[in-house]
Design a protein around this motif. Structure first.
Motif, mmCIF file in Angstrom:
data_model
loop_
_atom_site.group_PDB
_atom_site.id
_atom_site.type_symbol
_atom_site.label_atom_id
_atom_site.label_comp_id
_atom_site.label_asym_id
_atom_site.label_seq_id
_atom_site.Cartn_x
_atom_site.Cartn_y
_atom_site.Cartn_z
ATOM 1 N N GLY A 182 57.552 12.771 19.656
ATOM 2 C CA GLY A 182 57.353 12.568 18.226
ATOM 3 C C GLY A 182 58.628 12.221 17.498
ATOM 4 N N LEU A 183 59.741 12.853 17.857
ATOM 5 C CA LEU A 183 61.017 12.567 17.202
ATOM 6 C C LEU A 183 61.450 11.126 17.437
ATOM 7 C CD1 LEU A 183 62.982 15.850 18.035
ATOM 8 C CD2 LEU A 183 62.098 15.161 15.795
ATOM 9 N N ALA A 184 61.055 10.561 18.577
ATOM 10 C CA ALA A 184 61.418 9.176 18.883
ATOM 11 C C ALA A 184 60.795 8.191 17.908
ATOM 12 C CB ALA A 184 61.004 8.836 20.315
ATOM 13 N N THR A 185 59.810 8.608 17.135
ATOM 14 C CA THR A 185 59.159 7.713 16.172
ATOM 15 C C THR A 185 59.740 7.839 14.766
ATOM 16 O OG1 THR A 185 57.445 9.324 15.507
ATOM 17 C CG2 THR A 185 57.022 8.015 17.485
ATOM 18 N N VAL A 186 60.739 8.715 14.581
ATOM 19 C CA VAL A 186 61.340 8.907 13.260
ATOM 20 C C VAL A 186 62.488 7.925 13.090
ATOM 21 C CG1 VAL A 186 62.470 10.531 11.700
ATOM 22 C CG2 VAL A 186 60.681 11.331 13.257
ATOM 23 N N PRO A 187 62.431 7.004 12.132
ATOM 24 C CA PRO A 187 63.495 6.008 11.961
ATOM 25 C C PRO A 187 64.848 6.664 11.718
ATOM 26 C CG PRO A 187 61.570 5.422 10.653
ATOM 27 C CD PRO A 187 61.338 6.814 11.160
ATOM 28 N N GLY A 188 65.874 6.168 12.426
ATOM 29 C CA GLY A 188 67.235 6.628 12.212
ATOM 30 C C GLY A 188 67.596 7.897 12.936
ATOM 31 N N LEU A 189 66.621 8.612 13.483
ATOM 32 C CA LEU A 189 66.898 9.880 14.149
ATOM 33 C C LEU A 189 67.266 9.623 15.603
ATOM 34 C CD1 LEU A 189 64.949 13.183 13.834
ATOM 35 C CD2 LEU A 189 65.383 12.234 16.115
ATOM 36 N N ARG A 190 68.224 10.407 16.090
ATOM 37 C CA ARG A 190 68.653 10.222 17.480
ATOM 38 C C ARG A 190 68.915 11.570 18.131
ATOM 39 N NH1 ARG A 190 73.581 6.415 19.843
ATOM 40 N NH2 ARG A 190 73.196 6.868 22.055
ATOM 41 N N VAL A 191 68.481 11.695 19.373
ATOM 42 C CA VAL A 191 68.766 12.870 20.196
ATOM 43 C C VAL A 191 69.794 12.450 21.237
ATOM 44 C CG1 VAL A 191 67.832 14.553 21.830
ATOM 45 C CG2 VAL A 191 66.465 13.823 19.854
ATOM 46 N N HIS A 192 70.911 13.187 21.302
ATOM 47 C CA HIS A 192 71.955 12.884 22.283
ATOM 48 C C HIS A 192 71.846 13.838 23.464
ATOM 49 C CE1 HIS A 192 74.328 10.074 19.758
ATOM 50 N NE2 HIS A 192 73.825 10.786 18.775
ATOM 51 N N GLY A 193 71.980 13.316 24.660
ATOM 52 C CA GLY A 193 71.875 14.156 25.834
ATOM 53 C C GLY A 193 70.427 14.416 26.202
ATOM 54 N N VAL A 213 65.979 21.542 20.039
ATOM 55 C CA VAL A 213 66.481 20.178 20.171
ATOM 56 C C VAL A 213 67.465 19.925 19.043
ATOM 57 C CG1 VAL A 213 65.852 17.734 20.088
ATOM 58 C CG2 VAL A 213 64.376 19.352 21.289
ATOM 59 N N LEU A 214 68.610 19.334 19.362
ATOM 60 C CA LEU A 214 69.595 18.940 18.354
ATOM 61 C C LEU A 214 69.424 17.467 18.041
ATOM 62 C CD1 LEU A 214 72.171 19.808 16.717
ATOM 63 C CD2 LEU A 214 73.497 18.863 18.634
ATOM 64 N N VAL A 215 69.312 17.130 16.754
ATOM 65 C CA VAL A 215 69.108 15.738 16.363
ATOM 66 C C VAL A 215 70.159 15.310 15.357
ATOM 67 C CG1 VAL A 215 66.631 15.978 16.737
ATOM 68 C CG2 VAL A 215 67.547 16.200 14.418
ATOM 69 N N HIS A 216 70.479 14.038 15.396
ATOM 70 C CA HIS A 216 71.348 13.438 14.392
ATOM 71 C C HIS A 216 70.498 12.564 13.487
ATOM 72 C CE1 HIS A 216 74.241 10.545 12.642
ATOM 73 N NE2 HIS A 216 75.060 11.576 12.672
ATOM 74 N N LEU A 217 70.615 12.793 12.179
ATOM 75 C CA LEU A 217 69.823 12.047 11.214
ATOM 76 C C LEU A 217 70.643 11.848 9.960
ATOM 77 C CD1 LEU A 217 67.040 10.827 10.418
ATOM 78 C CD2 LEU A 217 66.438 13.091 9.515
#
Length: 504
Positions: A418-429, A436-440
């Protein structure tokens, strides 16, 4: 000078270092640009009094690490302030994006104050730029305006602070929902009839020792894993203590409270927050690392951590979340033949929902366990907590924990999809735990809007090495996750697409 050494004029200027960089630029690249700018004037790093940049770059891990090595304050200025500074030349692409053709030159001039002068044109590397400015000769550089980096994040901030308001769906705290299970409730309640007697940890210590295949003398029961960090900080006398970040902040807080200077090794998103060979200084005699690491959710290979063990070094591995990894594949809990002192910390908080009971333990060589035990108060662990340690080490409980780990892994995969469908959001590692840690971009505002929508997530800027554009999200069941993702998509910045930022 004929020997090629840097020339230091008798009255060398005290300069402000302006820096520009692309997102993800490593510290070495930033320092390379800074050193080149200084060398062009015959100066070295001791001439720098402070550093400055665009405020949106303040929490770039590479920049923060570089400035820490320089040992100077870092100031950030809004784009509008930098755009008002007159700088020569520069980049039209940067000017279109930021408003100034050179972030480095504008930041240096603004921070040095009215009447400041550039000492040389900017120096550029592949992804960073550096410029030097000095205040007028008759006036030192004024105190900086703009936003300053918090070089010491709030190490005492924890996820529970995010959910103290009533009515919020909790995605901030990493405790498994629906816990403690009924059988554990019943078992703990039965201990209440024995509260008149002082606690006896013999049976619990033996159960934990059997669970990990170690002698009972290598087990220390503690009032939560956090107490173990305090005991280690009070008993050990490290010459150079190293904490690998981003990670749980209590180890560093405990070391600092005990008066120990702390050296930080910052893992980077570009490397997937993985610990690379050689990252830890060879002279470190105390190293603290999490596995899986909170908040990155990265599971380091046990072999990589074992390589950190050295004669004369205490290696502390925080395995508070290792039981979220099916099979505990990378645990060092049963490993007893490594050089030096290897300490493994465990917690019963996360899987069994016992944060309020305060029960954890550490595994270490017997002489170190004895020294740590001597620093504990009498009866440090309550009778109900001891009962929890004993029963949660039994085969039936371990089987239930294993199934919970497999369920968590499936729920985590659902969240990541689901997070992969959020524009601009990225999971590293590669996340491997119950969060889950996300960069947004704009995460601070997003977090506030999510609270208004009824969801609490963990801010990331209190973890060293991260900044305000990071969030930690707990893994929950698919229905809760889907409702949260809907809110996240509604409240994420509409223009965020995660594109590379121009340099510099």
């Amino acid at each position: 000078m004929s020997d090629g050494a840097p020339h230091h004029p008798a009255h060398a200027p005290r300069v402000v270092l302006g820096l520009g960089l692309r997102r993800g630029t490593p510290a070495a690249e930033v320092l390379r640009a800074a050193d080149a700018a200084l060398a062009a004037l015959g100066l070295d790093r001791t001439a720098v009094t402070r550093a400055a940049t665009l405020d949106s770059k303040l929490f770039e891990p590479g920049l923060c690490a570089a400035v820490r090595e320089l040992g100077v304050p870092l100031t950030g200025h809004p784009a509008a302030v930098l755009a008002a500074a007159e700088v020569p030349g520069g980049s039209a692409r940067v000017a279109a994006a930021v408003g100034t053709p050179s972030v480095a030159e504008a930041a240096a001039l603004v921070t040095a104050g009215p009447g400041a002068r550039l000492l040389a044109p900017r120096t550029a590397t592949a992804s960073a730029t550096a410029a030097l400015a000095a205040p007028p000769p008759d006036r030192p550089a004024p105190p900086p305006g703009g936003q300053q980096v918090n070089q010491q994040p709030d190490l005492r901030h924890h996820g529970d602070a995010e959910v103290r308001a009533a009515g919020l769906v909790d995605l901030a705290v990493n405790v498994r929902t629906g816990t403690p299970p009924p059988w554990l409730h019943t078992h703990l309640a039965a201990t209440l009839t024995g509260l008149a007697a002082y606690p006896d940890g013999t049976a619990a210590r033996a159960a934990v020792a059997a669970r990990h295949g170690r002698p009972a003398g290598e087990v220390l029961l503690t009032a939560g894993a956090a107490e173990a960090f305090v005991l280690l900080a009070r008993v050990l006398r490290p010459r150079r203590a190293v904490v690998v970040h981003p990670q749980f902040t209590e180890p560093e807080a405990a070391l600092r409270d005990a008066g120990h200077p702390v050296h930080r090794v910052l893992l980077t998103p570009e490397q997937g927050f993985r610990l690379l060979p050689g990252a830890v200084p060879e002279d470190a005699d105390l190293v603290v690392v999490g596995n899986p690491t909170n908040p990155t959710s990265v599971l380091h290979p046990a072999a990589a951590l074992a390589e950190l063990a050295r004669p004369g070094r205490t290696l502390v591995v925080d395995e508070a979340f290792i039981d979220t990894d099916p099979g505990e594949t990378q645990s060092l809990a049963a490993v007893r033949d490594l050089p030096g002192d290897v300490v493994v910390l465990r917690s019963l908080t996360k899987t069994w929902g016992l944060a309020g009971l305060r029960i954890g333990y550490l595994l270490a060589p017997a002489p170190l366990v004895a020294a740590l035990a001597a620093a504990q108060p009498l009866w440090p662990v309550s009778t109900p907590a001891l009962a929890a340690a004993e029963i949660c080490s039994a085969p039936a409980a371990l089987a239930e924990a294993e199934q919970a780990a497999r369920t968590t892994a499936a729920h985590r995969a659902h969240l990541l999809a689901g997070l992969a469908t959020v524009p601009g959001l990225r999971v590293h590692g590669t996340p491997a735990s119950s969060f889950v840690l996300v960069h947004l971009p704009g995460a601070t505002a997003v977090r506030a809007r999510l609270r208004e929508a009824g969801y609490a997530v963990r801010r990331g800027d209190t973890f060293p090495g991260l900044g305000p554009d990071w969030l930690r999200i707990a893994v929950r069941d698919p229905a809760t996750t889907d409702a949260f993702l809907k809110a996240l998509r509604e409240h994420a910045p509409p223009g965020a697409r995660g594109t590379a930022s121009p340099c510099c």
